[in-house]
Design a protein around this motif. Structure first.
Motif, PDB file in Angstrom:
ATOM      1  N   LEU A 174       0.865  -1.179   0.000  1.00  0.00           N
ATOM      2  CA  LEU A 174       0.000   0.000   0.000  1.00  0.00           C
ATOM      3  C   LEU A 174       0.897   1.221   0.000  1.00  0.00           C
ATOM      4  O   LEU A 174       1.718   1.403   0.896  1.00  0.00           O
ATOM      5  N   MET A 175       0.764   2.050  -1.038  1.00  0.00           N
ATOM      6  CA  MET A 175       1.635   3.215  -1.185  1.00  0.00           C
ATOM      7  C   MET A 175       0.813   4.494  -1.220  1.00  0.00           C
ATOM      8  O   MET A 175      -0.292   4.515  -1.763  1.00  0.00           O
ATOM      9  N   VAL A 176       1.382   5.551  -0.653  1.00  0.00           N
ATOM     10  CA  VAL A 176       0.903   6.910  -0.897  1.00  0.00           C
ATOM     11  C   VAL A 176       1.941   7.569  -1.782  1.00  0.00           C
ATOM     12  O   VAL A 176       3.140   7.471  -1.522  1.00  0.00           O
ATOM     13  N   SER A 177       1.502   8.213  -2.840  1.00  0.00           N
ATOM     14  CA  SER A 177       2.475   8.854  -3.719  1.00  0.00           C
ATOM     15  C   SER A 177       1.854  10.014  -4.474  1.00  0.00           C
ATOM     16  O   SER A 177       0.651  10.067  -4.696  1.00  0.00           O
ATOM     17  N   HIS A 178       2.723  10.952  -4.866  1.00  0.00           N
ATOM     18  CA  HIS A 178       2.297  12.069  -5.712  1.00  0.00           C
ATOM     19  C   HIS A 178       2.815  11.885  -7.134  1.00  0.00           C
ATOM     20  O   HIS A 178       2.525  12.690  -7.997  1.00  0.00           O
ATOM     21  N   GLU A 179       3.591  10.824  -7.376  1.00  0.00           N
ATOM     22  CA  GLU A 179       4.210  10.631  -8.689  1.00  0.00           C
ATOM     23  C   GLU A 179       3.307   9.788  -9.580  1.00  0.00           C
ATOM     24  O   GLU A 179       3.483   8.591  -9.736  1.00  0.00           O
ATOM     25  N   LEU A 180       2.358  10.458 -10.175  1.00  0.00           N
ATOM     26  CA  LEU A 180       1.301   9.748 -10.891  1.00  0.00           C
ATOM     27  C   LEU A 180       1.853   8.917 -12.040  1.00  0.00           C
ATOM     28  O   LEU A 180       1.403   7.800 -12.281  1.00  0.00           O
ATOM     29  N   GLY A 221      -2.223  11.196 -18.742  1.00  0.00           N
ATOM     30  CA  GLY A 221      -2.394  10.065 -19.657  1.00  0.00           C
ATOM     31  C   GLY A 221      -1.169   9.840 -20.516  1.00  0.00           C
ATOM     32  O   GLY A 221      -0.706   8.723 -20.692  1.00  0.00           O
ATOM     33  N   GLY A 222      -0.613  10.946 -21.049  1.00  0.00           N
ATOM     34  CA  GLY A 222       0.578  10.819 -21.884  1.00  0.00           C
ATOM     35  C   GLY A 222       1.758  10.313 -21.092  1.00  0.00           C
ATOM     36  O   GLY A 222       2.521   9.466 -21.543  1.00  0.00           O
ATOM     37  N   ALA A 223       1.913  10.823 -19.869  1.00  0.00           N
ATOM     38  CA  ALA A 223       3.015  10.370 -19.011  1.00  0.00           C
ATOM     39  C   ALA A 223       2.860   8.900 -18.659  1.00  0.00           C
ATOM     40  O   ALA A 223       3.828   8.149 -18.601  1.00  0.00           O
ATOM     41  N   LEU A 224       1.607   8.497 -18.451  1.00  0.00           N
ATOM     42  CA  LEU A 224       1.332   7.092 -18.128  1.00  0.00           C
ATOM     43  C   LEU A 224       1.734   6.204 -19.296  1.00  0.00           C
ATOM     44  O   LEU A 224       2.418   5.201 -19.127  1.00  0.00           O
ATOM     45  N   ALA A 225       1.347   6.608 -20.511  1.00  0.00           N
ATOM     46  CA  ALA A 225       1.691   5.818 -21.699  1.00  0.00           C
ATOM     47  C   ALA A 225       3.207   5.784 -21.893  1.00  0.00           C
ATOM     48  O   ALA A 225       3.786   4.750 -22.217  1.00  0.00           O
ATOM     49  N   LEU A 226       3.854   6.936 -21.654  1.00  0.00           N
ATOM     50  CA  LEU A 226       5.298   7.018 -21.813  1.00  0.00           C
ATOM     51  C   LEU A 226       5.997   6.091 -20.818  1.00  0.00           C
ATOM     52  O   LEU A 226       6.913   5.356 -21.178  1.00  0.00           O
ATOM     53  N   TYR A 227       5.532   6.113 -19.564  1.00  0.00           N
ATOM     54  CA  TYR A 227       6.172   5.265 -18.558  1.00  0.00           C
ATOM     55  C   TYR A 227       5.949   3.800 -18.877  1.00  0.00           C
ATOM     56  O   TYR A 227       6.851   2.988 -18.742  1.00  0.00           O
ATOM     57  N   ARG A 228       4.744   3.459 -19.335  1.00  0.00           N
ATOM     58  CA  ARG A 228       4.481   2.056 -19.686  1.00  0.00           C
ATOM     59  C   ARG A 228       5.444   1.596 -20.775  1.00  0.00           C
ATOM     60  O   ARG A 228       5.982   0.505 -20.710  1.00  0.00           O
ATOM     61  N   HIS A 229       5.651   2.468 -21.770  1.00  0.00           N
ATOM     62  CA  HIS A 229       6.575   2.117 -22.850  1.00  0.00           C
ATOM     63  C   HIS A 229       7.979   1.909 -22.276  1.00  0.00           C
ATOM     64  O   HIS A 229       8.651   0.928 -22.567  1.00  0.00           O
ATOM     65  N   ASP A 230       8.401   2.845 -21.408  1.00  0.00           N
ATOM     66  CA  ASP A 230       9.725   2.763 -20.799  1.00  0.00           C
ATOM     67  C   ASP A 230       9.834   1.514 -19.924  1.00  0.00           C
ATOM     68  O   ASP A 230      10.827   0.799 -19.955  1.00  0.00           O
ATOM     69  N   HIS A 231       8.771   1.251 -19.162  1.00  0.00           N
ATOM     70  CA  HIS A 231       8.732   0.089 -18.264  1.00  0.00           C
ATOM     71  C   HIS A 231       8.852  -1.202 -19.066  1.00  0.00           C
ATOM     72  O   HIS A 231       9.649  -2.070 -18.758  1.00  0.00           O
ATOM     73  N   ASP A 232       8.067  -1.282 -20.169  1.00  0.00           N
ATOM     74  CA  ASP A 232       8.107  -2.479 -21.016  1.00  0.00           C
ATOM     75  C   ASP A 232       9.483  -2.636 -21.652  1.00  0.00           C
ATOM     76  O   ASP A 232      10.017  -3.734 -21.746  1.00  0.00           O
ATOM     77  N   HIS A 233      10.050  -1.493 -22.067  1.00  0.00           N
ATOM     78  CA  HIS A 233      11.382  -1.530 -22.676  1.00  0.00           C
ATOM     79  C   HIS A 233      12.404  -2.084 -21.698  1.00  0.00           C
ATOM     80  O   HIS A 233      13.240  -2.921 -22.057  1.00  0.00           O
ATOM     81  N   HIS A 234      12.324  -1.628 -20.450  1.00  0.00           N
ATOM     82  CA  HIS A 234      13.275  -2.113 -19.441  1.00  0.00           C
ATOM     83  C   HIS A 234      13.120  -3.617 -19.244  1.00  0.00           C
ATOM     84  O   HIS A 234      14.093  -4.334 -19.126  1.00  0.00           O
ATOM     85  N   HIS A 235      11.864  -4.076 -19.218  1.00  0.00           N
ATOM     86  CA  HIS A 235      11.650  -5.508 -19.005  1.00  0.00           C
ATOM     87  C   HIS A 235      12.158  -6.311 -20.195  1.00  0.00           C
ATOM     88  O   HIS A 235      12.762  -7.361 -20.039  1.00  0.00           O
ATOM     89  N   ASP A 236      11.928  -5.777 -21.428  1.00  0.00           N
ATOM     90  CA  ASP A 236      12.450  -6.453 -22.613  1.00  0.00           C
ATOM     91  C   ASP A 236      13.972  -6.543 -22.527  1.00  0.00           C
ATOM     92  O   ASP A 236      14.583  -7.560 -22.807  1.00  0.00           O
ATOM     93  N   HIS A 237      14.576  -5.398 -22.107  1.00  0.00           N
ATOM     94  CA  HIS A 237      16.037  -5.349 -22.014  1.00  0.00           C
ATOM     95  C   HIS A 237      16.542  -6.312 -20.935  1.00  0.00           C
ATOM     96  O   HIS A 237      17.544  -6.999 -21.135  1.00  0.00           O
ATOM     97  N   ASP A 238      15.808  -6.348 -19.815  1.00  0.00           N
ATOM     98  CA  ASP A 238      16.231  -7.221 -18.721  1.00  0.00           C
ATOM     99  C   ASP A 238      16.236  -8.690 -19.139  1.00  0.00           C
ATOM    100  O   ASP A 238      17.026  -9.469 -18.646  1.00  0.00           O
ATOM    101  N   HIS A 239      15.298  -9.031 -20.019  1.00  0.00           N
ATOM    102  CA  HIS A 239      15.171 -10.438 -20.386  1.00  0.00           C
ATOM    103  C   HIS A 239      15.889 -10.777 -21.696  1.00  0.00           C
ATOM    104  O   HIS A 239      15.795 -11.875 -22.178  1.00  0.00           O
TER     105      HIS A 239
END
Length: 240
Positions: A174-180, A221-239
């Motif tokens: 359970l997290m509280v955060s301002h970093e949407l 919304g744009g930041a969310l999409a951007l982070y998802r892309h970055d997140h997926d990229h990191h996972h692709d790179h990790d594997h």
């Protein structure tokens, strides 16, 4: 299995209402994030859940075997006080070297054991707080603005560490955060709080909700999409 639930929670500070009729529950293994503007009652709600504040109305029910690990928003340590990381982990009770090293490794801070707390970077300090929180092998990990003061890459790395800890301990978070932009992609469920629960649900549902957009605007919304892309990229790179 429900780990903790709150029903009809209301809290007043000096005759000012901090929370009004808030109800939520948290199940084993899920990551839930509470978002809301400053003064919306986020930290108050966490303190009610961990038992530090008794609500004026409402009840909190905890599973009988509930073990909570808590990472505070900030922790002030006197910079003139000599205290190594290893010694800090002994507070309030002494732990074995093996337990200390295991916790630091799980938190991604395996090489700082003999450093002074006052000499740590912001990211290292937060990882040491995380290590301390997971010493009891909690089944619920609660973090209050744990990445405040970290830059965006540091925050993203810390959230990846949280996910690794969750998988290792099989605990709920359970997290509280301002970093949407970071939080929305890291969560199973988002609760939007402004004294009361404005909306809750899956990240994409909440980010499209009128109450959420009224509080935060529609630019996430744009930041969310951007982070998802970055997140997926990191996972692709990790594997790779």
């Amino acid at each position: 299995m429900t780990l903790i639930s709150a029903k009809g929670i209301s809290v007043h500070h000096r005759n000012v209402s901090a929370l009004q009729n808030v109800s939520l529950s948290l199940d084993a293994g899920e990551i839930v994030t509470i978002v809301g503007p400053n003064g919306s009652g986020k930290s108050t709600l966490l303190r009610v859940l961990i038992g530090a504040i008794t609500p004026d109305t409402g009840t909190v029910t905890r599973a009988p075997d509930l073990r909570i690990g808590y990472v505070p928003q900030k922790l002030a340590i006197d910079p003139t006080l000599p205290m190594t990381v290893r010694r800090f982990l002994n507070l309030p009770r002494r732990i074995s070297n093996a337990d200390a090293e295991n916790a630091l490794t799980a938190a991604g801070a395996e090489h700082v054991s003999h450093q002074q707390m006052a000499a740590l970077s912001g990211g290292q300090f937060q990882r040491v707080l995380l290590a301390r929180a997971i010493l009891s092998r909690p089944n619920l990990l609660i973090l209050d603005e744990a990445t405040q003061g970290l830059d965006q890459p540091g925050s993203a790395n810390f959230y990846r560490q949280i996910d690794a800890v969750r998988q290792d301990l099989n605990c709920a978070v359970l997290m509280v955060s301002h970093e949407l932009h970071v939080v929305m992609s890291a969560s199973d469920r988002v609760i939007c709080l402004n004294g009361h629960i404005c909306c809750e649900g899956a990240p994409d549902v909440v980010s499209a909700a009128p109450a959420y957009r009224e509080l935060f605007g529609s630019g996430t919304g744009g930041a969310l999409a951007l982070y998802r892309h970055d997140h997926d990229h990191h996972h692709d790179h990790d594997h790779a």
